[in-house]
Design a protein around this motif. Structure first.
Motif, short mmCIF file in Angstrom:
data_model
loop_
_atom_site.label_atom_id
_atom_site.label_comp_id
_atom_site.label_asym_id
_atom_site.label_seq_id
_atom_site.Cartn_x
_atom_site.Cartn_y
_atom_site.Cartn_z
N ASP A 66 33.50 19.56 78.29
CA ASP A 66 34.41 20.69 78.19
C ASP A 66 34.73 21.07 76.75
N ILE A 67 34.28 20.27 75.79
CA ILE A 67 34.60 20.53 74.38
C ILE A 67 33.54 21.44 73.77
N ASN A 68 34.02 22.51 73.13
CA ASN A 68 33.14 23.46 72.43
C ASN A 68 33.70 23.64 71.03
N LEU A 69 33.00 23.15 70.03
CA LEU A 69 33.46 23.20 68.64
C LEU A 69 32.56 24.13 67.84
N GLU A 70 33.11 25.28 67.45
CA GLU A 70 32.38 26.25 66.64
C GLU A 70 32.81 26.12 65.18
N VAL A 71 31.85 25.92 64.30
CA VAL A 71 32.13 25.79 62.87
C VAL A 71 31.81 27.14 62.24
N THR A 72 32.80 28.02 62.27
CA THR A 72 32.58 29.41 61.85
C THR A 72 32.79 29.61 60.35
N THR A 73 32.08 30.59 59.83
CA THR A 73 32.26 30.99 58.44
C THR A 73 33.67 31.52 58.22
N GLU A 74 34.21 32.20 59.23
CA GLU A 74 35.56 32.77 59.10
C GLU A 74 36.62 31.70 58.86
N PHE A 75 36.43 30.51 59.42
CA PHE A 75 37.43 29.46 59.26
C PHE A 75 37.07 28.44 58.18
N TYR A 76 35.82 28.03 58.12
CA TYR A 76 35.42 26.97 57.21
C TYR A 76 34.71 27.47 55.95
N GLY A 77 34.21 28.69 55.98
CA GLY A 77 33.41 29.17 54.86
C GLY A 77 34.01 30.40 54.22
N GLY A 78 33.16 31.34 53.91
CA GLY A 78 33.60 32.58 53.29
C GLY A 78 33.74 32.45 51.78
N GLU A 79 34.17 33.53 51.17
CA GLU A 79 34.30 33.56 49.71
C GLU A 79 35.34 32.57 49.19
N GLU A 80 36.32 32.22 50.01
CA GLU A 80 37.36 31.31 49.59
C GLU A 80 36.93 29.84 49.59
N ALA A 81 35.82 29.54 50.24
CA ALA A 81 35.35 28.15 50.34
C ALA A 81 34.58 27.77 49.08
N THR A 82 34.74 26.50 48.69
CA THR A 82 34.03 25.98 47.53
C THR A 82 33.31 24.68 47.91
N GLU A 83 32.23 24.39 47.21
CA GLU A 83 31.57 23.10 47.36
C GLU A 83 32.49 22.05 46.74
N ALA A 84 32.70 20.95 47.44
CA ALA A 84 33.64 19.95 46.96
C ALA A 84 33.05 18.55 47.07
N ASP A 85 33.42 17.71 46.11
CA ASP A 85 33.05 16.30 46.19
C ASP A 85 34.16 15.53 46.88
N ALA A 86 33.97 14.24 47.05
CA ALA A 86 34.94 13.42 47.78
C ALA A 86 36.32 13.46 47.13
N ASP A 87 36.39 13.42 45.81
CA ASP A 87 37.69 13.44 45.14
C ASP A 87 38.46 14.72 45.42
N ALA A 88 37.78 15.85 45.40
CA ALA A 88 38.43 17.14 45.67
C ALA A 88 38.90 17.22 47.12
N VAL A 89 38.11 16.67 48.03
CA VAL A 89 38.48 16.66 49.44
C VAL A 89 39.74 15.82 49.65
#
Length: 99
Positions: free
Chosen positions: A30-53
């Motif tokens: 019953d679980i459906n997990l969508e990893v959308t650009t609108e929530f996780y990506g987009g222009e506001e998202a940056t590549e991050a290393d473990a320390d930044a996370v």
């Protein structure tokens, strides 16, 4: 990992996903997990290393994490309980909320 931060009326919302999870949909029963650009990506998202996370998670009021690497970073930092992580198809998902 992709890191996105945004202020909401409830506080700082942080979304983190493994780069290869973006755009994927994970299903398990019953679980459906969508990893959308609108929530996780987009222009506001940056590549991050473990320390930044870890830094972002420590400042977050609420966080959503998808992907084995992202979730493991949070577990190793003691911010997520590994026993509470969902395994959805071939990836991991965790949520964090500071009260």
């Amino acid at each position: 990992m992709l890191l996105r931060e945004r202020e909401t009326p409830e506080g700082l919302l942080v979304s983190i996903c493994d780069s290869d999870c973006l755009g994927e949909t994970y299903e398990d029963g019953d679980i459906n997990l969508e990893v959308t650009t609108e929530f996780y990506g987009g222009e506001e998202a940056t590549e991050a290393d473990a320390d930044a996370v870890v830094d972002a998670l420590q400042r977050a009021d609420v966080a959503n994490l998808v992907g084995s690497e992202s979730v493991e970073v949070a577990i190793e930092a003691g911010l997520i309980d590994g026993e509470r992580v969902l395994e959805v198809a071939e990836t991991k998902h965790a949520q964090l909320m500071w009260l």
